[in-house]
Structures are given as C-alpha cells and as structure tokens.
Scaffold this active site. Structure first.
Site, short mmCIF file in Angstrom:
data_model
loop_
_atom_site.label_atom_id
_atom_site.label_comp_id
_atom_site.label_asym_id
_atom_site.label_seq_id
_atom_site.Cartn_x
_atom_site.Cartn_y
_atom_site.Cartn_z
N GLY A 151 0.82 -1.22 0.00
CA GLY A 151 0.00 0.00 0.00
C GLY A 151 0.85 1.26 0.00
O GLY A 151 2.07 1.21 0.08
N THR B 160 1.06 3.67 2.28
CA THR B 160 1.74 3.97 3.55
C THR B 160 3.00 3.12 3.67
O THR B 160 4.05 3.59 4.12
CB THR B 160 0.79 3.73 4.73
OG1 THR B 160 -0.51 4.22 4.40
CG2 THR B 160 1.28 4.44 5.99
N GLY C 80 -6.94 -5.15 2.68
CA GLY C 80 -7.19 -5.75 1.37
C GLY C 80 -7.60 -4.76 0.32
O GLY C 80 -8.01 -5.15 -0.77
N GLU D 74 -0.99 -10.98 3.12
CA GLU D 74 -0.83 -10.14 4.31
C GLU D 74 -1.22 -10.90 5.58
O GLU D 74 -0.61 -10.74 6.63
CB GLU D 74 -1.68 -8.87 4.17
CG GLU D 74 -1.09 -7.90 3.14
CD GLU D 74 -1.99 -6.74 2.78
OE1 GLU D 74 -1.49 -5.77 2.21
OE2 GLU D 74 -3.21 -6.80 3.05
N LYS E 121 -8.28 6.45 8.90
CA LYS E 121 -8.54 5.00 8.96
C LYS E 121 -9.21 4.58 10.28
O LYS E 121 -9.64 3.43 10.41
CB LYS E 121 -7.25 4.22 8.78
CG LYS E 121 -6.46 4.55 7.52
CD LYS E 121 -7.20 4.15 6.29
CE LYS E 121 -6.46 4.41 5.00
NZ LYS E 121 -5.22 3.72 4.81
C1 5RP Z 1 -3.46 -3.87 0.74
C2 5RP Z 1 -3.79 -3.35 2.10
C3 5RP Z 1 -3.25 -2.01 2.45
O1 5RP Z 1 -2.40 -2.14 3.54
C4 5RP Z 1 -4.39 -1.09 2.76
O2 5RP Z 1 -5.25 -1.04 1.63
C5 5RP Z 1 -3.92 0.32 3.12
O3 5RP Z 1 -3.35 0.93 2.01
P1 5RP Z 1 -2.88 2.43 2.02
O4 5RP Z 1 -1.69 2.50 2.92
O5 5RP Z 1 -2.55 2.73 0.57
O6 5RP Z 1 -4.03 3.27 2.51
O7 5RP Z 1 -4.44 -3.97 2.91
O8 5RP Z 1 -4.10 -5.10 0.50
#
Ligand code: 5RP
Length: 229
Positions: free
Chosen positions: A30, A32, A99, A107, A125
């Site tokens: 992702g 982050t 996900g 994961e 979040k």
């Molecule tokens: C990928 C994930 C990611 O960790 C989740 O979607 C968060 O992503 P981002 O850091 O871009 O907000 O679960 O399957």
C-alpha cells in the site's frame, strides 16, 4: 492541519524505529508501506545496516527490488520478529479491515508469521465500527464465485465483484483468484464474521484481521500516536 501523506509519514517513521541490523522484516502493501520502504532505505544507508524483507505482494516485491533490498519469499518463512503493514480501517479494539490493494491473503500469512504486527495508518482510517467506510474484501476461487456470492448474501452481506482498471474484467489477485467486496450493515463481531466467511467453501481468505495487530501507529498533528491492545 497535516495532509494525509504527512500523517502516513509520521506513522511510517515510528515503525522504522522497530527495525534493527540483521532483521528479516515482513513488509505489507500500500501507499503507507511505500513511504515506510523509502524511510527504510534512508535508515539502511545512514546506519549502515543490513536487512532482508518478506514482501506480501508482487507490488511490494518489485519495489523492494527497485531500492536494492534483498527479499525472502513468503513461502520460505514460518516465523518473523516483526511485520509492518497498512490498513483500510482500524477499530477501537485494533481489529482491522485490510485488502484495499487485494493483497489480503499474503498479508494474513505474513501477520501469522510475525511475532509483532505493526500497522501504520493516517487518522482517516480510525472508525468506531468496522465496515463504516470500506467493504470487506473477500478472496475467492473463481470456480466458487457464484456459490460464494450466494452464501455471503445469506450471511447478510452485499457482495460486489471487484473490477480491474486498465484490464477488461475482474481483478485477478497475485494468487490467481477474484476479490468480492462485501458490505455489511453492522460488523459487531469481527471475529465471528471472519470465521463465517472463511467457512464458505471456495473462500480463500477475507480482509478482517480481528486480533492480529499488536501495535497501531496513527499519524496525527504532533507525530505518531501509539495504540496498543
Ligand atoms: C493492501 C492493504 C493495504 O495495507 C491497505 O489497503 C492500506 O493501504 P494504504 O496505505 O494505501 O491506505 O491492505 O491489500
């Protein structure tokens, strides 16, 4: 007021402090986590340390290769000191929905292998109840698509097959499966729903992580806020 990216960076900076020389580290997927990888590269250079990483997706594997970090395949790992990953939602008990990037199966395997799962998120979040802002991604075997949709509806969910961008048809995961995004009116018992979803034949895994997170770093105005169980 910080931007979302600034919050993500604060959370990622806090996670990087858990990394030490010689570590084999689980690395999730992702935007982050991408910031975390950039900071990891800076730490490796400035402290002259060596680490190896177990990626949770092709996306992360390719990125780690790009920045010169040696990867270890997930299939070779039974135990890791620590893994760092993002999340789409975090509730007050540190239960997660993950996900968004369709990497939830690997994961979850990484989370199981890690003695400590560190989650890094921006403040958007945080939710009171899971399912408020995102559906639960469910990875299903293509041959079980119709049956999975039917059984998920019987559980009270509203399933939607995730469609690919810049490719005709559905998203195909790194494992060759489909993703069904499922909205539920109220997710009051994530642990029970996790078991119910995974009990459907053809469901490979779902994006509920009811108990896996040990630490959550939330980026906010004054740096990263630490949430623990
Ligand atoms: C990928 C994930 C990611 O960790 C989740 O979607 C968060 O992503 P981002 O850091 O871009 O907000 O679960 O399957």
């Amino acid at each position: 007021m910080l931007t979302v990216d600034e919050e993500k960076r604060f959370a990622a900076e806090a996670a990087v402090t858990h990394v030490s020389d010689g570590m084999c580290l689980g690395v999730g997927t992702g935007s982050t986590v991408e910031i975390f990888i950039d900071l990891l590269v800076e730490k490796i250079a400035s402290e002259n340390i060596t680490i190896t990483a177990v990626p949770s997706s092709y996306a992360t594997e390719l990125r780690l290769h790009d920045v010169g970090i040696t990867t270890v395949p997930l299939g070779a790992v039974t135990s890791l000191a620590c893994a760092v990953d993002g999340a789409d939602e975090v509730d007050p008990n540190l239960a997660l929905i993950k996900g968004g990037g369709a990497a939830l199966l690997r994961e979850k395997i990484l989370a199981e292998a890690a003695q400590q799962l560190i989650i890094i998120v921006d403040s958007s979040k945080l939710v009171d109840i899971l399912g408020t802002t995102v559906p639960i991604p469910v990875e299903v075997l293509p041959a079980a698509l119709a049956l999975s949709i039917d059984r998920i509806q019987r559980l009270g969910g509203s399933p939607m097959l995730r469609q690919a961008q810049r490719k005709a048809g559905p998203v195909i995961t790194d494992n060759g499966n489909f993703i069904i995004d499922v909205s539920f009116p109220q997710i009051t018992d994530p642990k029970q729903l996790d078991s119910q979803l995974n009990a459907i034949p053809g469901v490979i895994e779902n994006g509920l992580f009811p108990t896996q997170a040990d630490i959550v770093y939330v980026g906010q105005d004054k740096g990263a806020k630490l949430l623990t169980r």
